[in-house]
Design a protein around this motif. Structure first.
Motif, short mmCIF file in Angstrom:
data_model
loop_
_atom_site.label_atom_id
_atom_site.label_comp_id
_atom_site.label_asym_id
_atom_site.label_seq_id
_atom_site.Cartn_x
_atom_site.Cartn_y
_atom_site.Cartn_z
N ILE A 48 30.56 30.42 34.10
CA ILE A 48 29.45 29.95 34.94
C ILE A 48 28.11 30.03 34.21
O ILE A 48 27.13 29.45 34.66
CB ILE A 48 29.37 30.73 36.27
CG1 ILE A 48 29.11 32.22 36.04
CG2 ILE A 48 30.65 30.54 37.07
CD1 ILE A 48 28.85 32.98 37.34
N LEU A 75 35.57 29.25 41.19
CA LEU A 75 35.82 28.12 40.29
C LEU A 75 37.30 28.04 39.93
O LEU A 75 37.92 26.98 40.02
CB LEU A 75 34.97 28.27 39.03
CG LEU A 75 35.17 27.22 37.93
CD1 LEU A 75 34.66 25.87 38.39
CD2 LEU A 75 34.43 27.66 36.66
N GLU A 126 35.93 26.06 29.89
CA GLU A 126 35.17 27.04 30.64
C GLU A 126 35.40 28.47 30.15
O GLU A 126 35.01 29.44 30.79
CB GLU A 126 35.53 26.92 32.13
CG GLU A 126 35.00 25.61 32.73
CD GLU A 126 35.77 25.18 33.95
OE1 GLU A 126 36.68 25.91 34.37
OE2 GLU A 126 35.45 24.10 34.49
#
Length: 328
Positions: free
Chosen positions: A215, A52, A293
């Motif tokens: 995630i 990512l 994130e």
């Protein structure tokens, strides 16, 4: 680490141009770097935190440097396959390794016969980002706190399984350290990166995991996973206690996604890449993504990153030796 900086080439470039004017050694024409696409080797599977970050960084650098940055996933052997490929690549500024901790900081202590030398074969470029980890259970597990999970692991040792990105990963070592301090025992199920762990966890094939918050958060918010504790409190999961608050202080386990280059890469390109990565992570678009994130940017110079790597290797070596951890 100093051997990896390509002293002779580095001195020449330092005298002839600044990092911002790094010349491309592969063209022989004094053309500015990068003159062609740049490859990021990621030693884990698509879908994990490292992948990512690498893809977001590649997109940001492609836009800022007007050159294509390509992500090449090489999963397997706790990062060793991808790291070996990067170590054997030409040191011309067109291949970099974007890796989590194992390949560059943990595996040297875990594996006896690595096909690369993590210290000799790489030069640090950028520490990148630090990713807090969060312990998550499948909703079928009868635990809603970390203390309850530990109780289950003590009552029926080895019954509950957890997935990890491999023996050398913080996602494994963190649970091993929890076992060490609590007396609980769990069954380890290794995967080739956290990407394939998540479907197994969501499907109940493994009972819990210690993934990167980046995630895990979408699945937690969707109610598909239950968070028990996180390394560091985050705005994304404000009600999830830290490990210390959950009764286990001292377990400071982070996953970091860093950038290194093959040893011998010209020093001016290393410095230029480091500066460009820092600039990209400060740009509004990427900075917002990283914050959302729960990826924490670290703006170390290559020299500071090298010093940090030395300390991190020493710390992980102590954990591995103390617990007699061996590869699966």
């Amino acid at each position: 680490m100093k051997r990896g900086f390509g002293a002779a080439v580095g001195i020449f470039l330092a005298l002839t141009g600044s990092p911002a004017q790094a010349q491309d050694p592969s063209t022989g024409s004094g053309q500015a770097w990068p003159a062609r696409p740049v490859k990021f080797i990621v030693p884990s599977s698509p879908g994990g935190g490292t992948d990512l970050y690498a893809r977001q960084l590649a997109q940001a650098l492609s836009e800022s440097l007007k050159q294509q940055f390509i992500v090449d996933n090489r999963p397997g052997a706790s990062g060793n396959i991808g790291a070996e490929a990067a170590a054997k690549s030409a040191p011309d500024g067109y291949t970099f390794l974007v890796s989590a901790n194992p390949a560059i900081a943990v595996n040297p202590s875990l594996y006896k016969n690595l096909a690369y030398d993590a210290e000799r074969d790489f030069v640090p470029v950028a520490r990148g980002v630090v990713a807090p980890l969060v312990i998550c259970v499948h909703p079928s597990v009868q635990a809603r706190t970390l203390a309850e999970l530990v109780t289950l692991g003590k009552r029926e040792p080895g019954k509950l399984s957890f997935g990890s990105a491999g023996t050398g990963s913080p996602t494994f070592l963190g649970i091993r350290m929890l076992e060490e301090v609590s007396g609980a025992k769990f069954l380890h199920v290794p995967f080739k990166g956290m990407g394939p762990v998540m479907p197994a966890l969501l499907g109940g094939q493994v009972n819990f995991a210690f993934p990167d918050a980046a995630i895990a958060i979408p699945h937690i918010k969707a109610g598909k996973l239950i968070p028990l504790a996180i390394i560091e409190r985050t705005d994304q999961l404000p009600k999830v206690p830290t490990l210390a608050e959950a009764g286990f202080p001292g377990l400071e386990i982070y996953s970091s996604f860093s950038v290194v280059a093959p040893a011998g890469t010209p020093a001016a390109i290393v410095q230029r890449m480091s500066a460009e990565i820092a600039r990209a992570m400060k740009s509004p678009g990427l900075a917002e993504k990283l914050q959302n994130e729960t990826l924490i940017p670290v703006f170390d110079t290559p020299e500071l990153f090298a010093a940090h790597l030395k300390k991190e290797r020493t710390a992980w070596d102590a954990v591995i030796r103390r617990n007699a951890i061996v590869p699966d």
